[in-house]
Design a protein around this motif. Structure first.
Motif, mmCIF file in Angstrom:
data_model
loop_
_atom_site.group_PDB
_atom_site.id
_atom_site.type_symbol
_atom_site.label_atom_id
_atom_site.label_comp_id
_atom_site.label_asym_id
_atom_site.label_seq_id
_atom_site.Cartn_x
_atom_site.Cartn_y
_atom_site.Cartn_z
ATOM 1 N N LEU A 57 0.830 -1.203 0.000
ATOM 2 C CA LEU A 57 0.000 0.000 0.000
ATOM 3 C C LEU A 57 0.866 1.255 0.000
ATOM 4 C CD1 LEU A 57 -2.927 0.918 0.023
ATOM 5 C CD2 LEU A 57 -2.901 0.766 2.500
ATOM 6 N N MET A 58 1.885 1.275 0.843
ATOM 7 C CA MET A 58 2.780 2.428 0.907
ATOM 8 C C MET A 58 3.529 2.588 -0.428
ATOM 9 S SD MET A 58 5.683 3.434 3.746
ATOM 10 C CE MET A 58 6.281 1.774 3.778
ATOM 11 N N ALA A 59 4.016 1.489 -0.986
ATOM 12 C CA ALA A 59 4.722 1.546 -2.274
ATOM 13 C C ALA A 59 3.773 2.000 -3.385
ATOM 14 C CB ALA A 59 5.321 0.186 -2.604
ATOM 15 N N GLY A 60 2.530 1.565 -3.324
ATOM 16 C CA GLY A 60 1.547 1.986 -4.314
ATOM 17 C C GLY A 60 1.289 3.476 -4.268
ATOM 18 N N ILE A 104 4.972 9.224 -8.014
ATOM 19 C CA ILE A 104 6.043 9.248 -9.014
ATOM 20 C C ILE A 104 5.469 9.285 -10.436
ATOM 21 C CG2 ILE A 104 7.912 7.876 -10.034
ATOM 22 C CD1 ILE A 104 8.473 6.841 -7.158
ATOM 23 N N THR A 105 4.381 8.543 -10.665
ATOM 24 C CA THR A 105 3.841 8.418 -12.022
ATOM 25 C C THR A 105 2.778 9.461 -12.350
ATOM 26 O OG1 THR A 105 2.202 6.795 -11.275
ATOM 27 C CG2 THR A 105 4.306 5.946 -12.111
ATOM 28 N N ARG A 106 2.510 10.369 -11.423
ATOM 29 C CA ARG A 106 1.455 11.358 -11.631
ATOM 30 C C ARG A 106 1.622 12.116 -12.948
ATOM 31 N NH1 ARG A 106 1.118 13.813 -6.736
ATOM 32 N NH2 ARG A 106 -0.497 12.351 -6.175
ATOM 33 N N ALA A 115 0.969 3.860 -16.507
ATOM 34 C CA ALA A 115 1.706 3.661 -15.255
ATOM 35 C C ALA A 115 0.922 4.233 -14.083
ATOM 36 C CB ALA A 115 3.084 4.315 -15.344
ATOM 37 N N ALA A 116 0.307 5.390 -14.268
ATOM 38 C CA ALA A 116 -0.491 5.998 -13.200
ATOM 39 C C ALA A 116 -1.703 5.129 -12.874
ATOM 40 C CB ALA A 116 -0.927 7.412 -13.603
ATOM 41 N N GLN A 117 -2.346 4.581 -13.911
ATOM 42 C CA GLN A 117 -3.503 3.710 -13.690
ATOM 43 C C GLN A 117 -3.093 2.427 -12.973
ATOM 44 O OE1 GLN A 117 -4.957 3.392 -17.713
ATOM 45 N NE2 GLN A 117 -6.488 5.000 -17.391
ATOM 46 N N LEU A 118 -1.965 1.880 -13.353
ATOM 47 C CA LEU A 118 -1.463 0.673 -12.697
ATOM 48 C C LEU A 118 -1.154 0.948 -11.229
ATOM 49 C CD1 LEU A 118 -0.702 -2.273 -12.998
ATOM 50 C CD2 LEU A 118 1.577 -1.548 -13.748
ATOM 51 N N ALA A 119 -0.551 2.092 -10.944
ATOM 52 C CA ALA A 119 -0.261 2.458 -9.555
ATOM 53 C C ALA A 119 -1.550 2.599 -8.756
ATOM 54 C CB ALA A 119 0.540 3.761 -9.517
ATOM 55 N N GLN A 120 -2.567 3.192 -9.350
ATOM 56 C CA GLN A 120 -3.862 3.323 -8.663
ATOM 57 C C GLN A 120 -4.491 1.958 -8.417
ATOM 58 O OE1 GLN A 120 -5.928 6.060 -11.304
ATOM 59 N NE2 GLN A 120 -5.806 7.649 -9.728
ATOM 60 N N THR A 121 -4.379 1.064 -9.383
ATOM 61 C CA THR A 121 -4.921 -0.288 -9.220
ATOM 62 C C THR A 121 -4.220 -1.012 -8.081
ATOM 63 O OG1 THR A 121 -5.505 -0.427 -11.557
ATOM 64 C CG2 THR A 121 -5.287 -2.513 -10.373
ATOM 65 N N ILE A 122 -2.900 -0.929 -8.032
ATOM 66 C CA ILE A 122 -2.133 -1.571 -6.960
ATOM 67 C C ILE A 122 -2.562 -1.023 -5.610
ATOM 68 C CG2 ILE A 122 0.175 -1.743 -5.917
ATOM 69 C CD1 ILE A 122 1.271 -1.803 -8.849
ATOM 70 N N THR A 123 -2.667 0.284 -5.500
ATOM 71 C CA THR A 123 -3.053 0.908 -4.237
ATOM 72 C C THR A 123 -4.473 0.513 -3.841
ATOM 73 O OG1 THR A 123 -1.593 2.763 -4.709
ATOM 74 C CG2 THR A 123 -3.273 3.118 -3.035
ATOM 75 N N GLY A 124 -5.380 0.574 -4.798
ATOM 76 C CA GLY A 124 -6.784 0.237 -4.508
ATOM 77 C C GLY A 124 -6.970 -1.205 -4.075
ATOM 78 N N GLU A 125 -6.320 -2.116 -4.761
ATOM 79 C CA GLU A 125 -6.461 -3.534 -4.427
ATOM 80 C C GLU A 125 -5.785 -3.867 -3.100
ATOM 81 O OE1 GLU A 125 -8.430 -5.874 -6.121
ATOM 82 O OE2 GLU A 125 -9.088 -3.964 -6.959
ATOM 83 N N ALA A 126 -4.647 -3.250 -2.823
ATOM 84 C CA ALA A 126 -3.989 -3.463 -1.535
ATOM 85 C C ALA A 126 -4.863 -2.928 -0.400
ATOM 86 C CB ALA A 126 -2.612 -2.793 -1.512
#
Length: 167
Positions: free
Chosen positions: A33-36, A42-44, A50-61
Motif C-alpha cells: 500500500l505504501m509503495a503503491g 512518481i507516475t502522476r 503507469a499511473a492507472q497501474l499504480a492506482q490499481t495496486i493501491t486500490g487492491e492493496a
C-alpha cells in the motif's frame, strides 16, 4: 457433548489460523500500500498507463487490507461507513471486476437515479465481487453470456439486483 466439544475445538483452531494469517499478511500489505502510494506520486506526470497501474495496486492493496480488518474485527460497522452514490459505485466496481475476470459477455447496468446511501464500502464491495464472480462462473461455457445489474431505491432501503443468464 463430545461432538460439540470437537466442533468447538476445530472452530477455535480455525480462528487462531485465520488470526495468524491475517496478522502475517498485514505487514506485506501495508508495504504494498505504501509503495503503491509512492508509485502514484512518481507516475502522476508520467505515462497514463503507469499511473492507472499504480492506482490499481493501491486500490487492491487497500481492499485486501480492509477485508483483513473486517475478518479480524478491527473495523467497527460505524467506523468506516461512508456515503456513496450506489449506482456509480456498482457501475464502477462491476466494470472493473468483470474486466479483471476477463468477462466477454453483455453487461447492462440500470442505475438511472442517484441513490445516496451510507455503507461500509469494503463489505459491500466484497459482496458485489463475490456475486459477479459467481455469475461469470455460471456462464463460463455459454456462447452469449449476459449480466444485468439494477440499482433501485425502495423507500428507506436500496437494492442491487444482479441477474445472470447462466444455467
Amino acid at each position: 457433548l463430545r461432538q460439540r466439544a470437537d466442533r468447538n475445538d476445530k472452530l477455535a483452531m480455525l480462528g487462531r489460523l485465520v488470526g495468524g494469517m491475517s496478522h502475517e499478511l498485514s505487514t506485506p500489505l501495508a508495504t504494498i500500500l505504501m509503495a503503491g502510494h509512492e508509485l502514484s506520486d512518481i507516475t502522476r506526470d508520467g505515462p497514463i498507463e503507469a499511473a492507472q497501474l499504480a492506482q490499481t495496486i493501491t486500490g487492491e492493496a487497500q481492499r485486501a487490507s480492509d477485508i483483513i480488518g473486517m475478518v479480524r474485527g478491527y473495523i467497527r460497522p460505524d467506523q468506516r461507513r461512508e456515503e456513496i452514490d450506489l449506482g456509480k459505485f456498482v457501475s464502477d466496481m462491476a466494470a472493473r471486476e468483470l474486466q479483471r475476470l476477463e468477462y466477454r459477455g453483455d453487461l447492462r447496468i440500470d442505475a438511472p437515479d442517484p441513490v445516496r446511501i451510507t455503507v461500509l464500502a469494503a463489505g459491500l464491495l466484497q459482496v458485489l465481487l463475490n456475486v459477479l464472480t459467481n455469475a461469470t462462473e455460471a456462464m463460463a461455457f455459454m456462447d452469449h453470456p449476459r449480466i444485468e445489474i439494477a440499482v433501485r431505491k425502495k423507500h428507506e432501503f436500496a437494492e442491487i439486483i444482479v441477474e445472470d443468464h447462466g444455467p
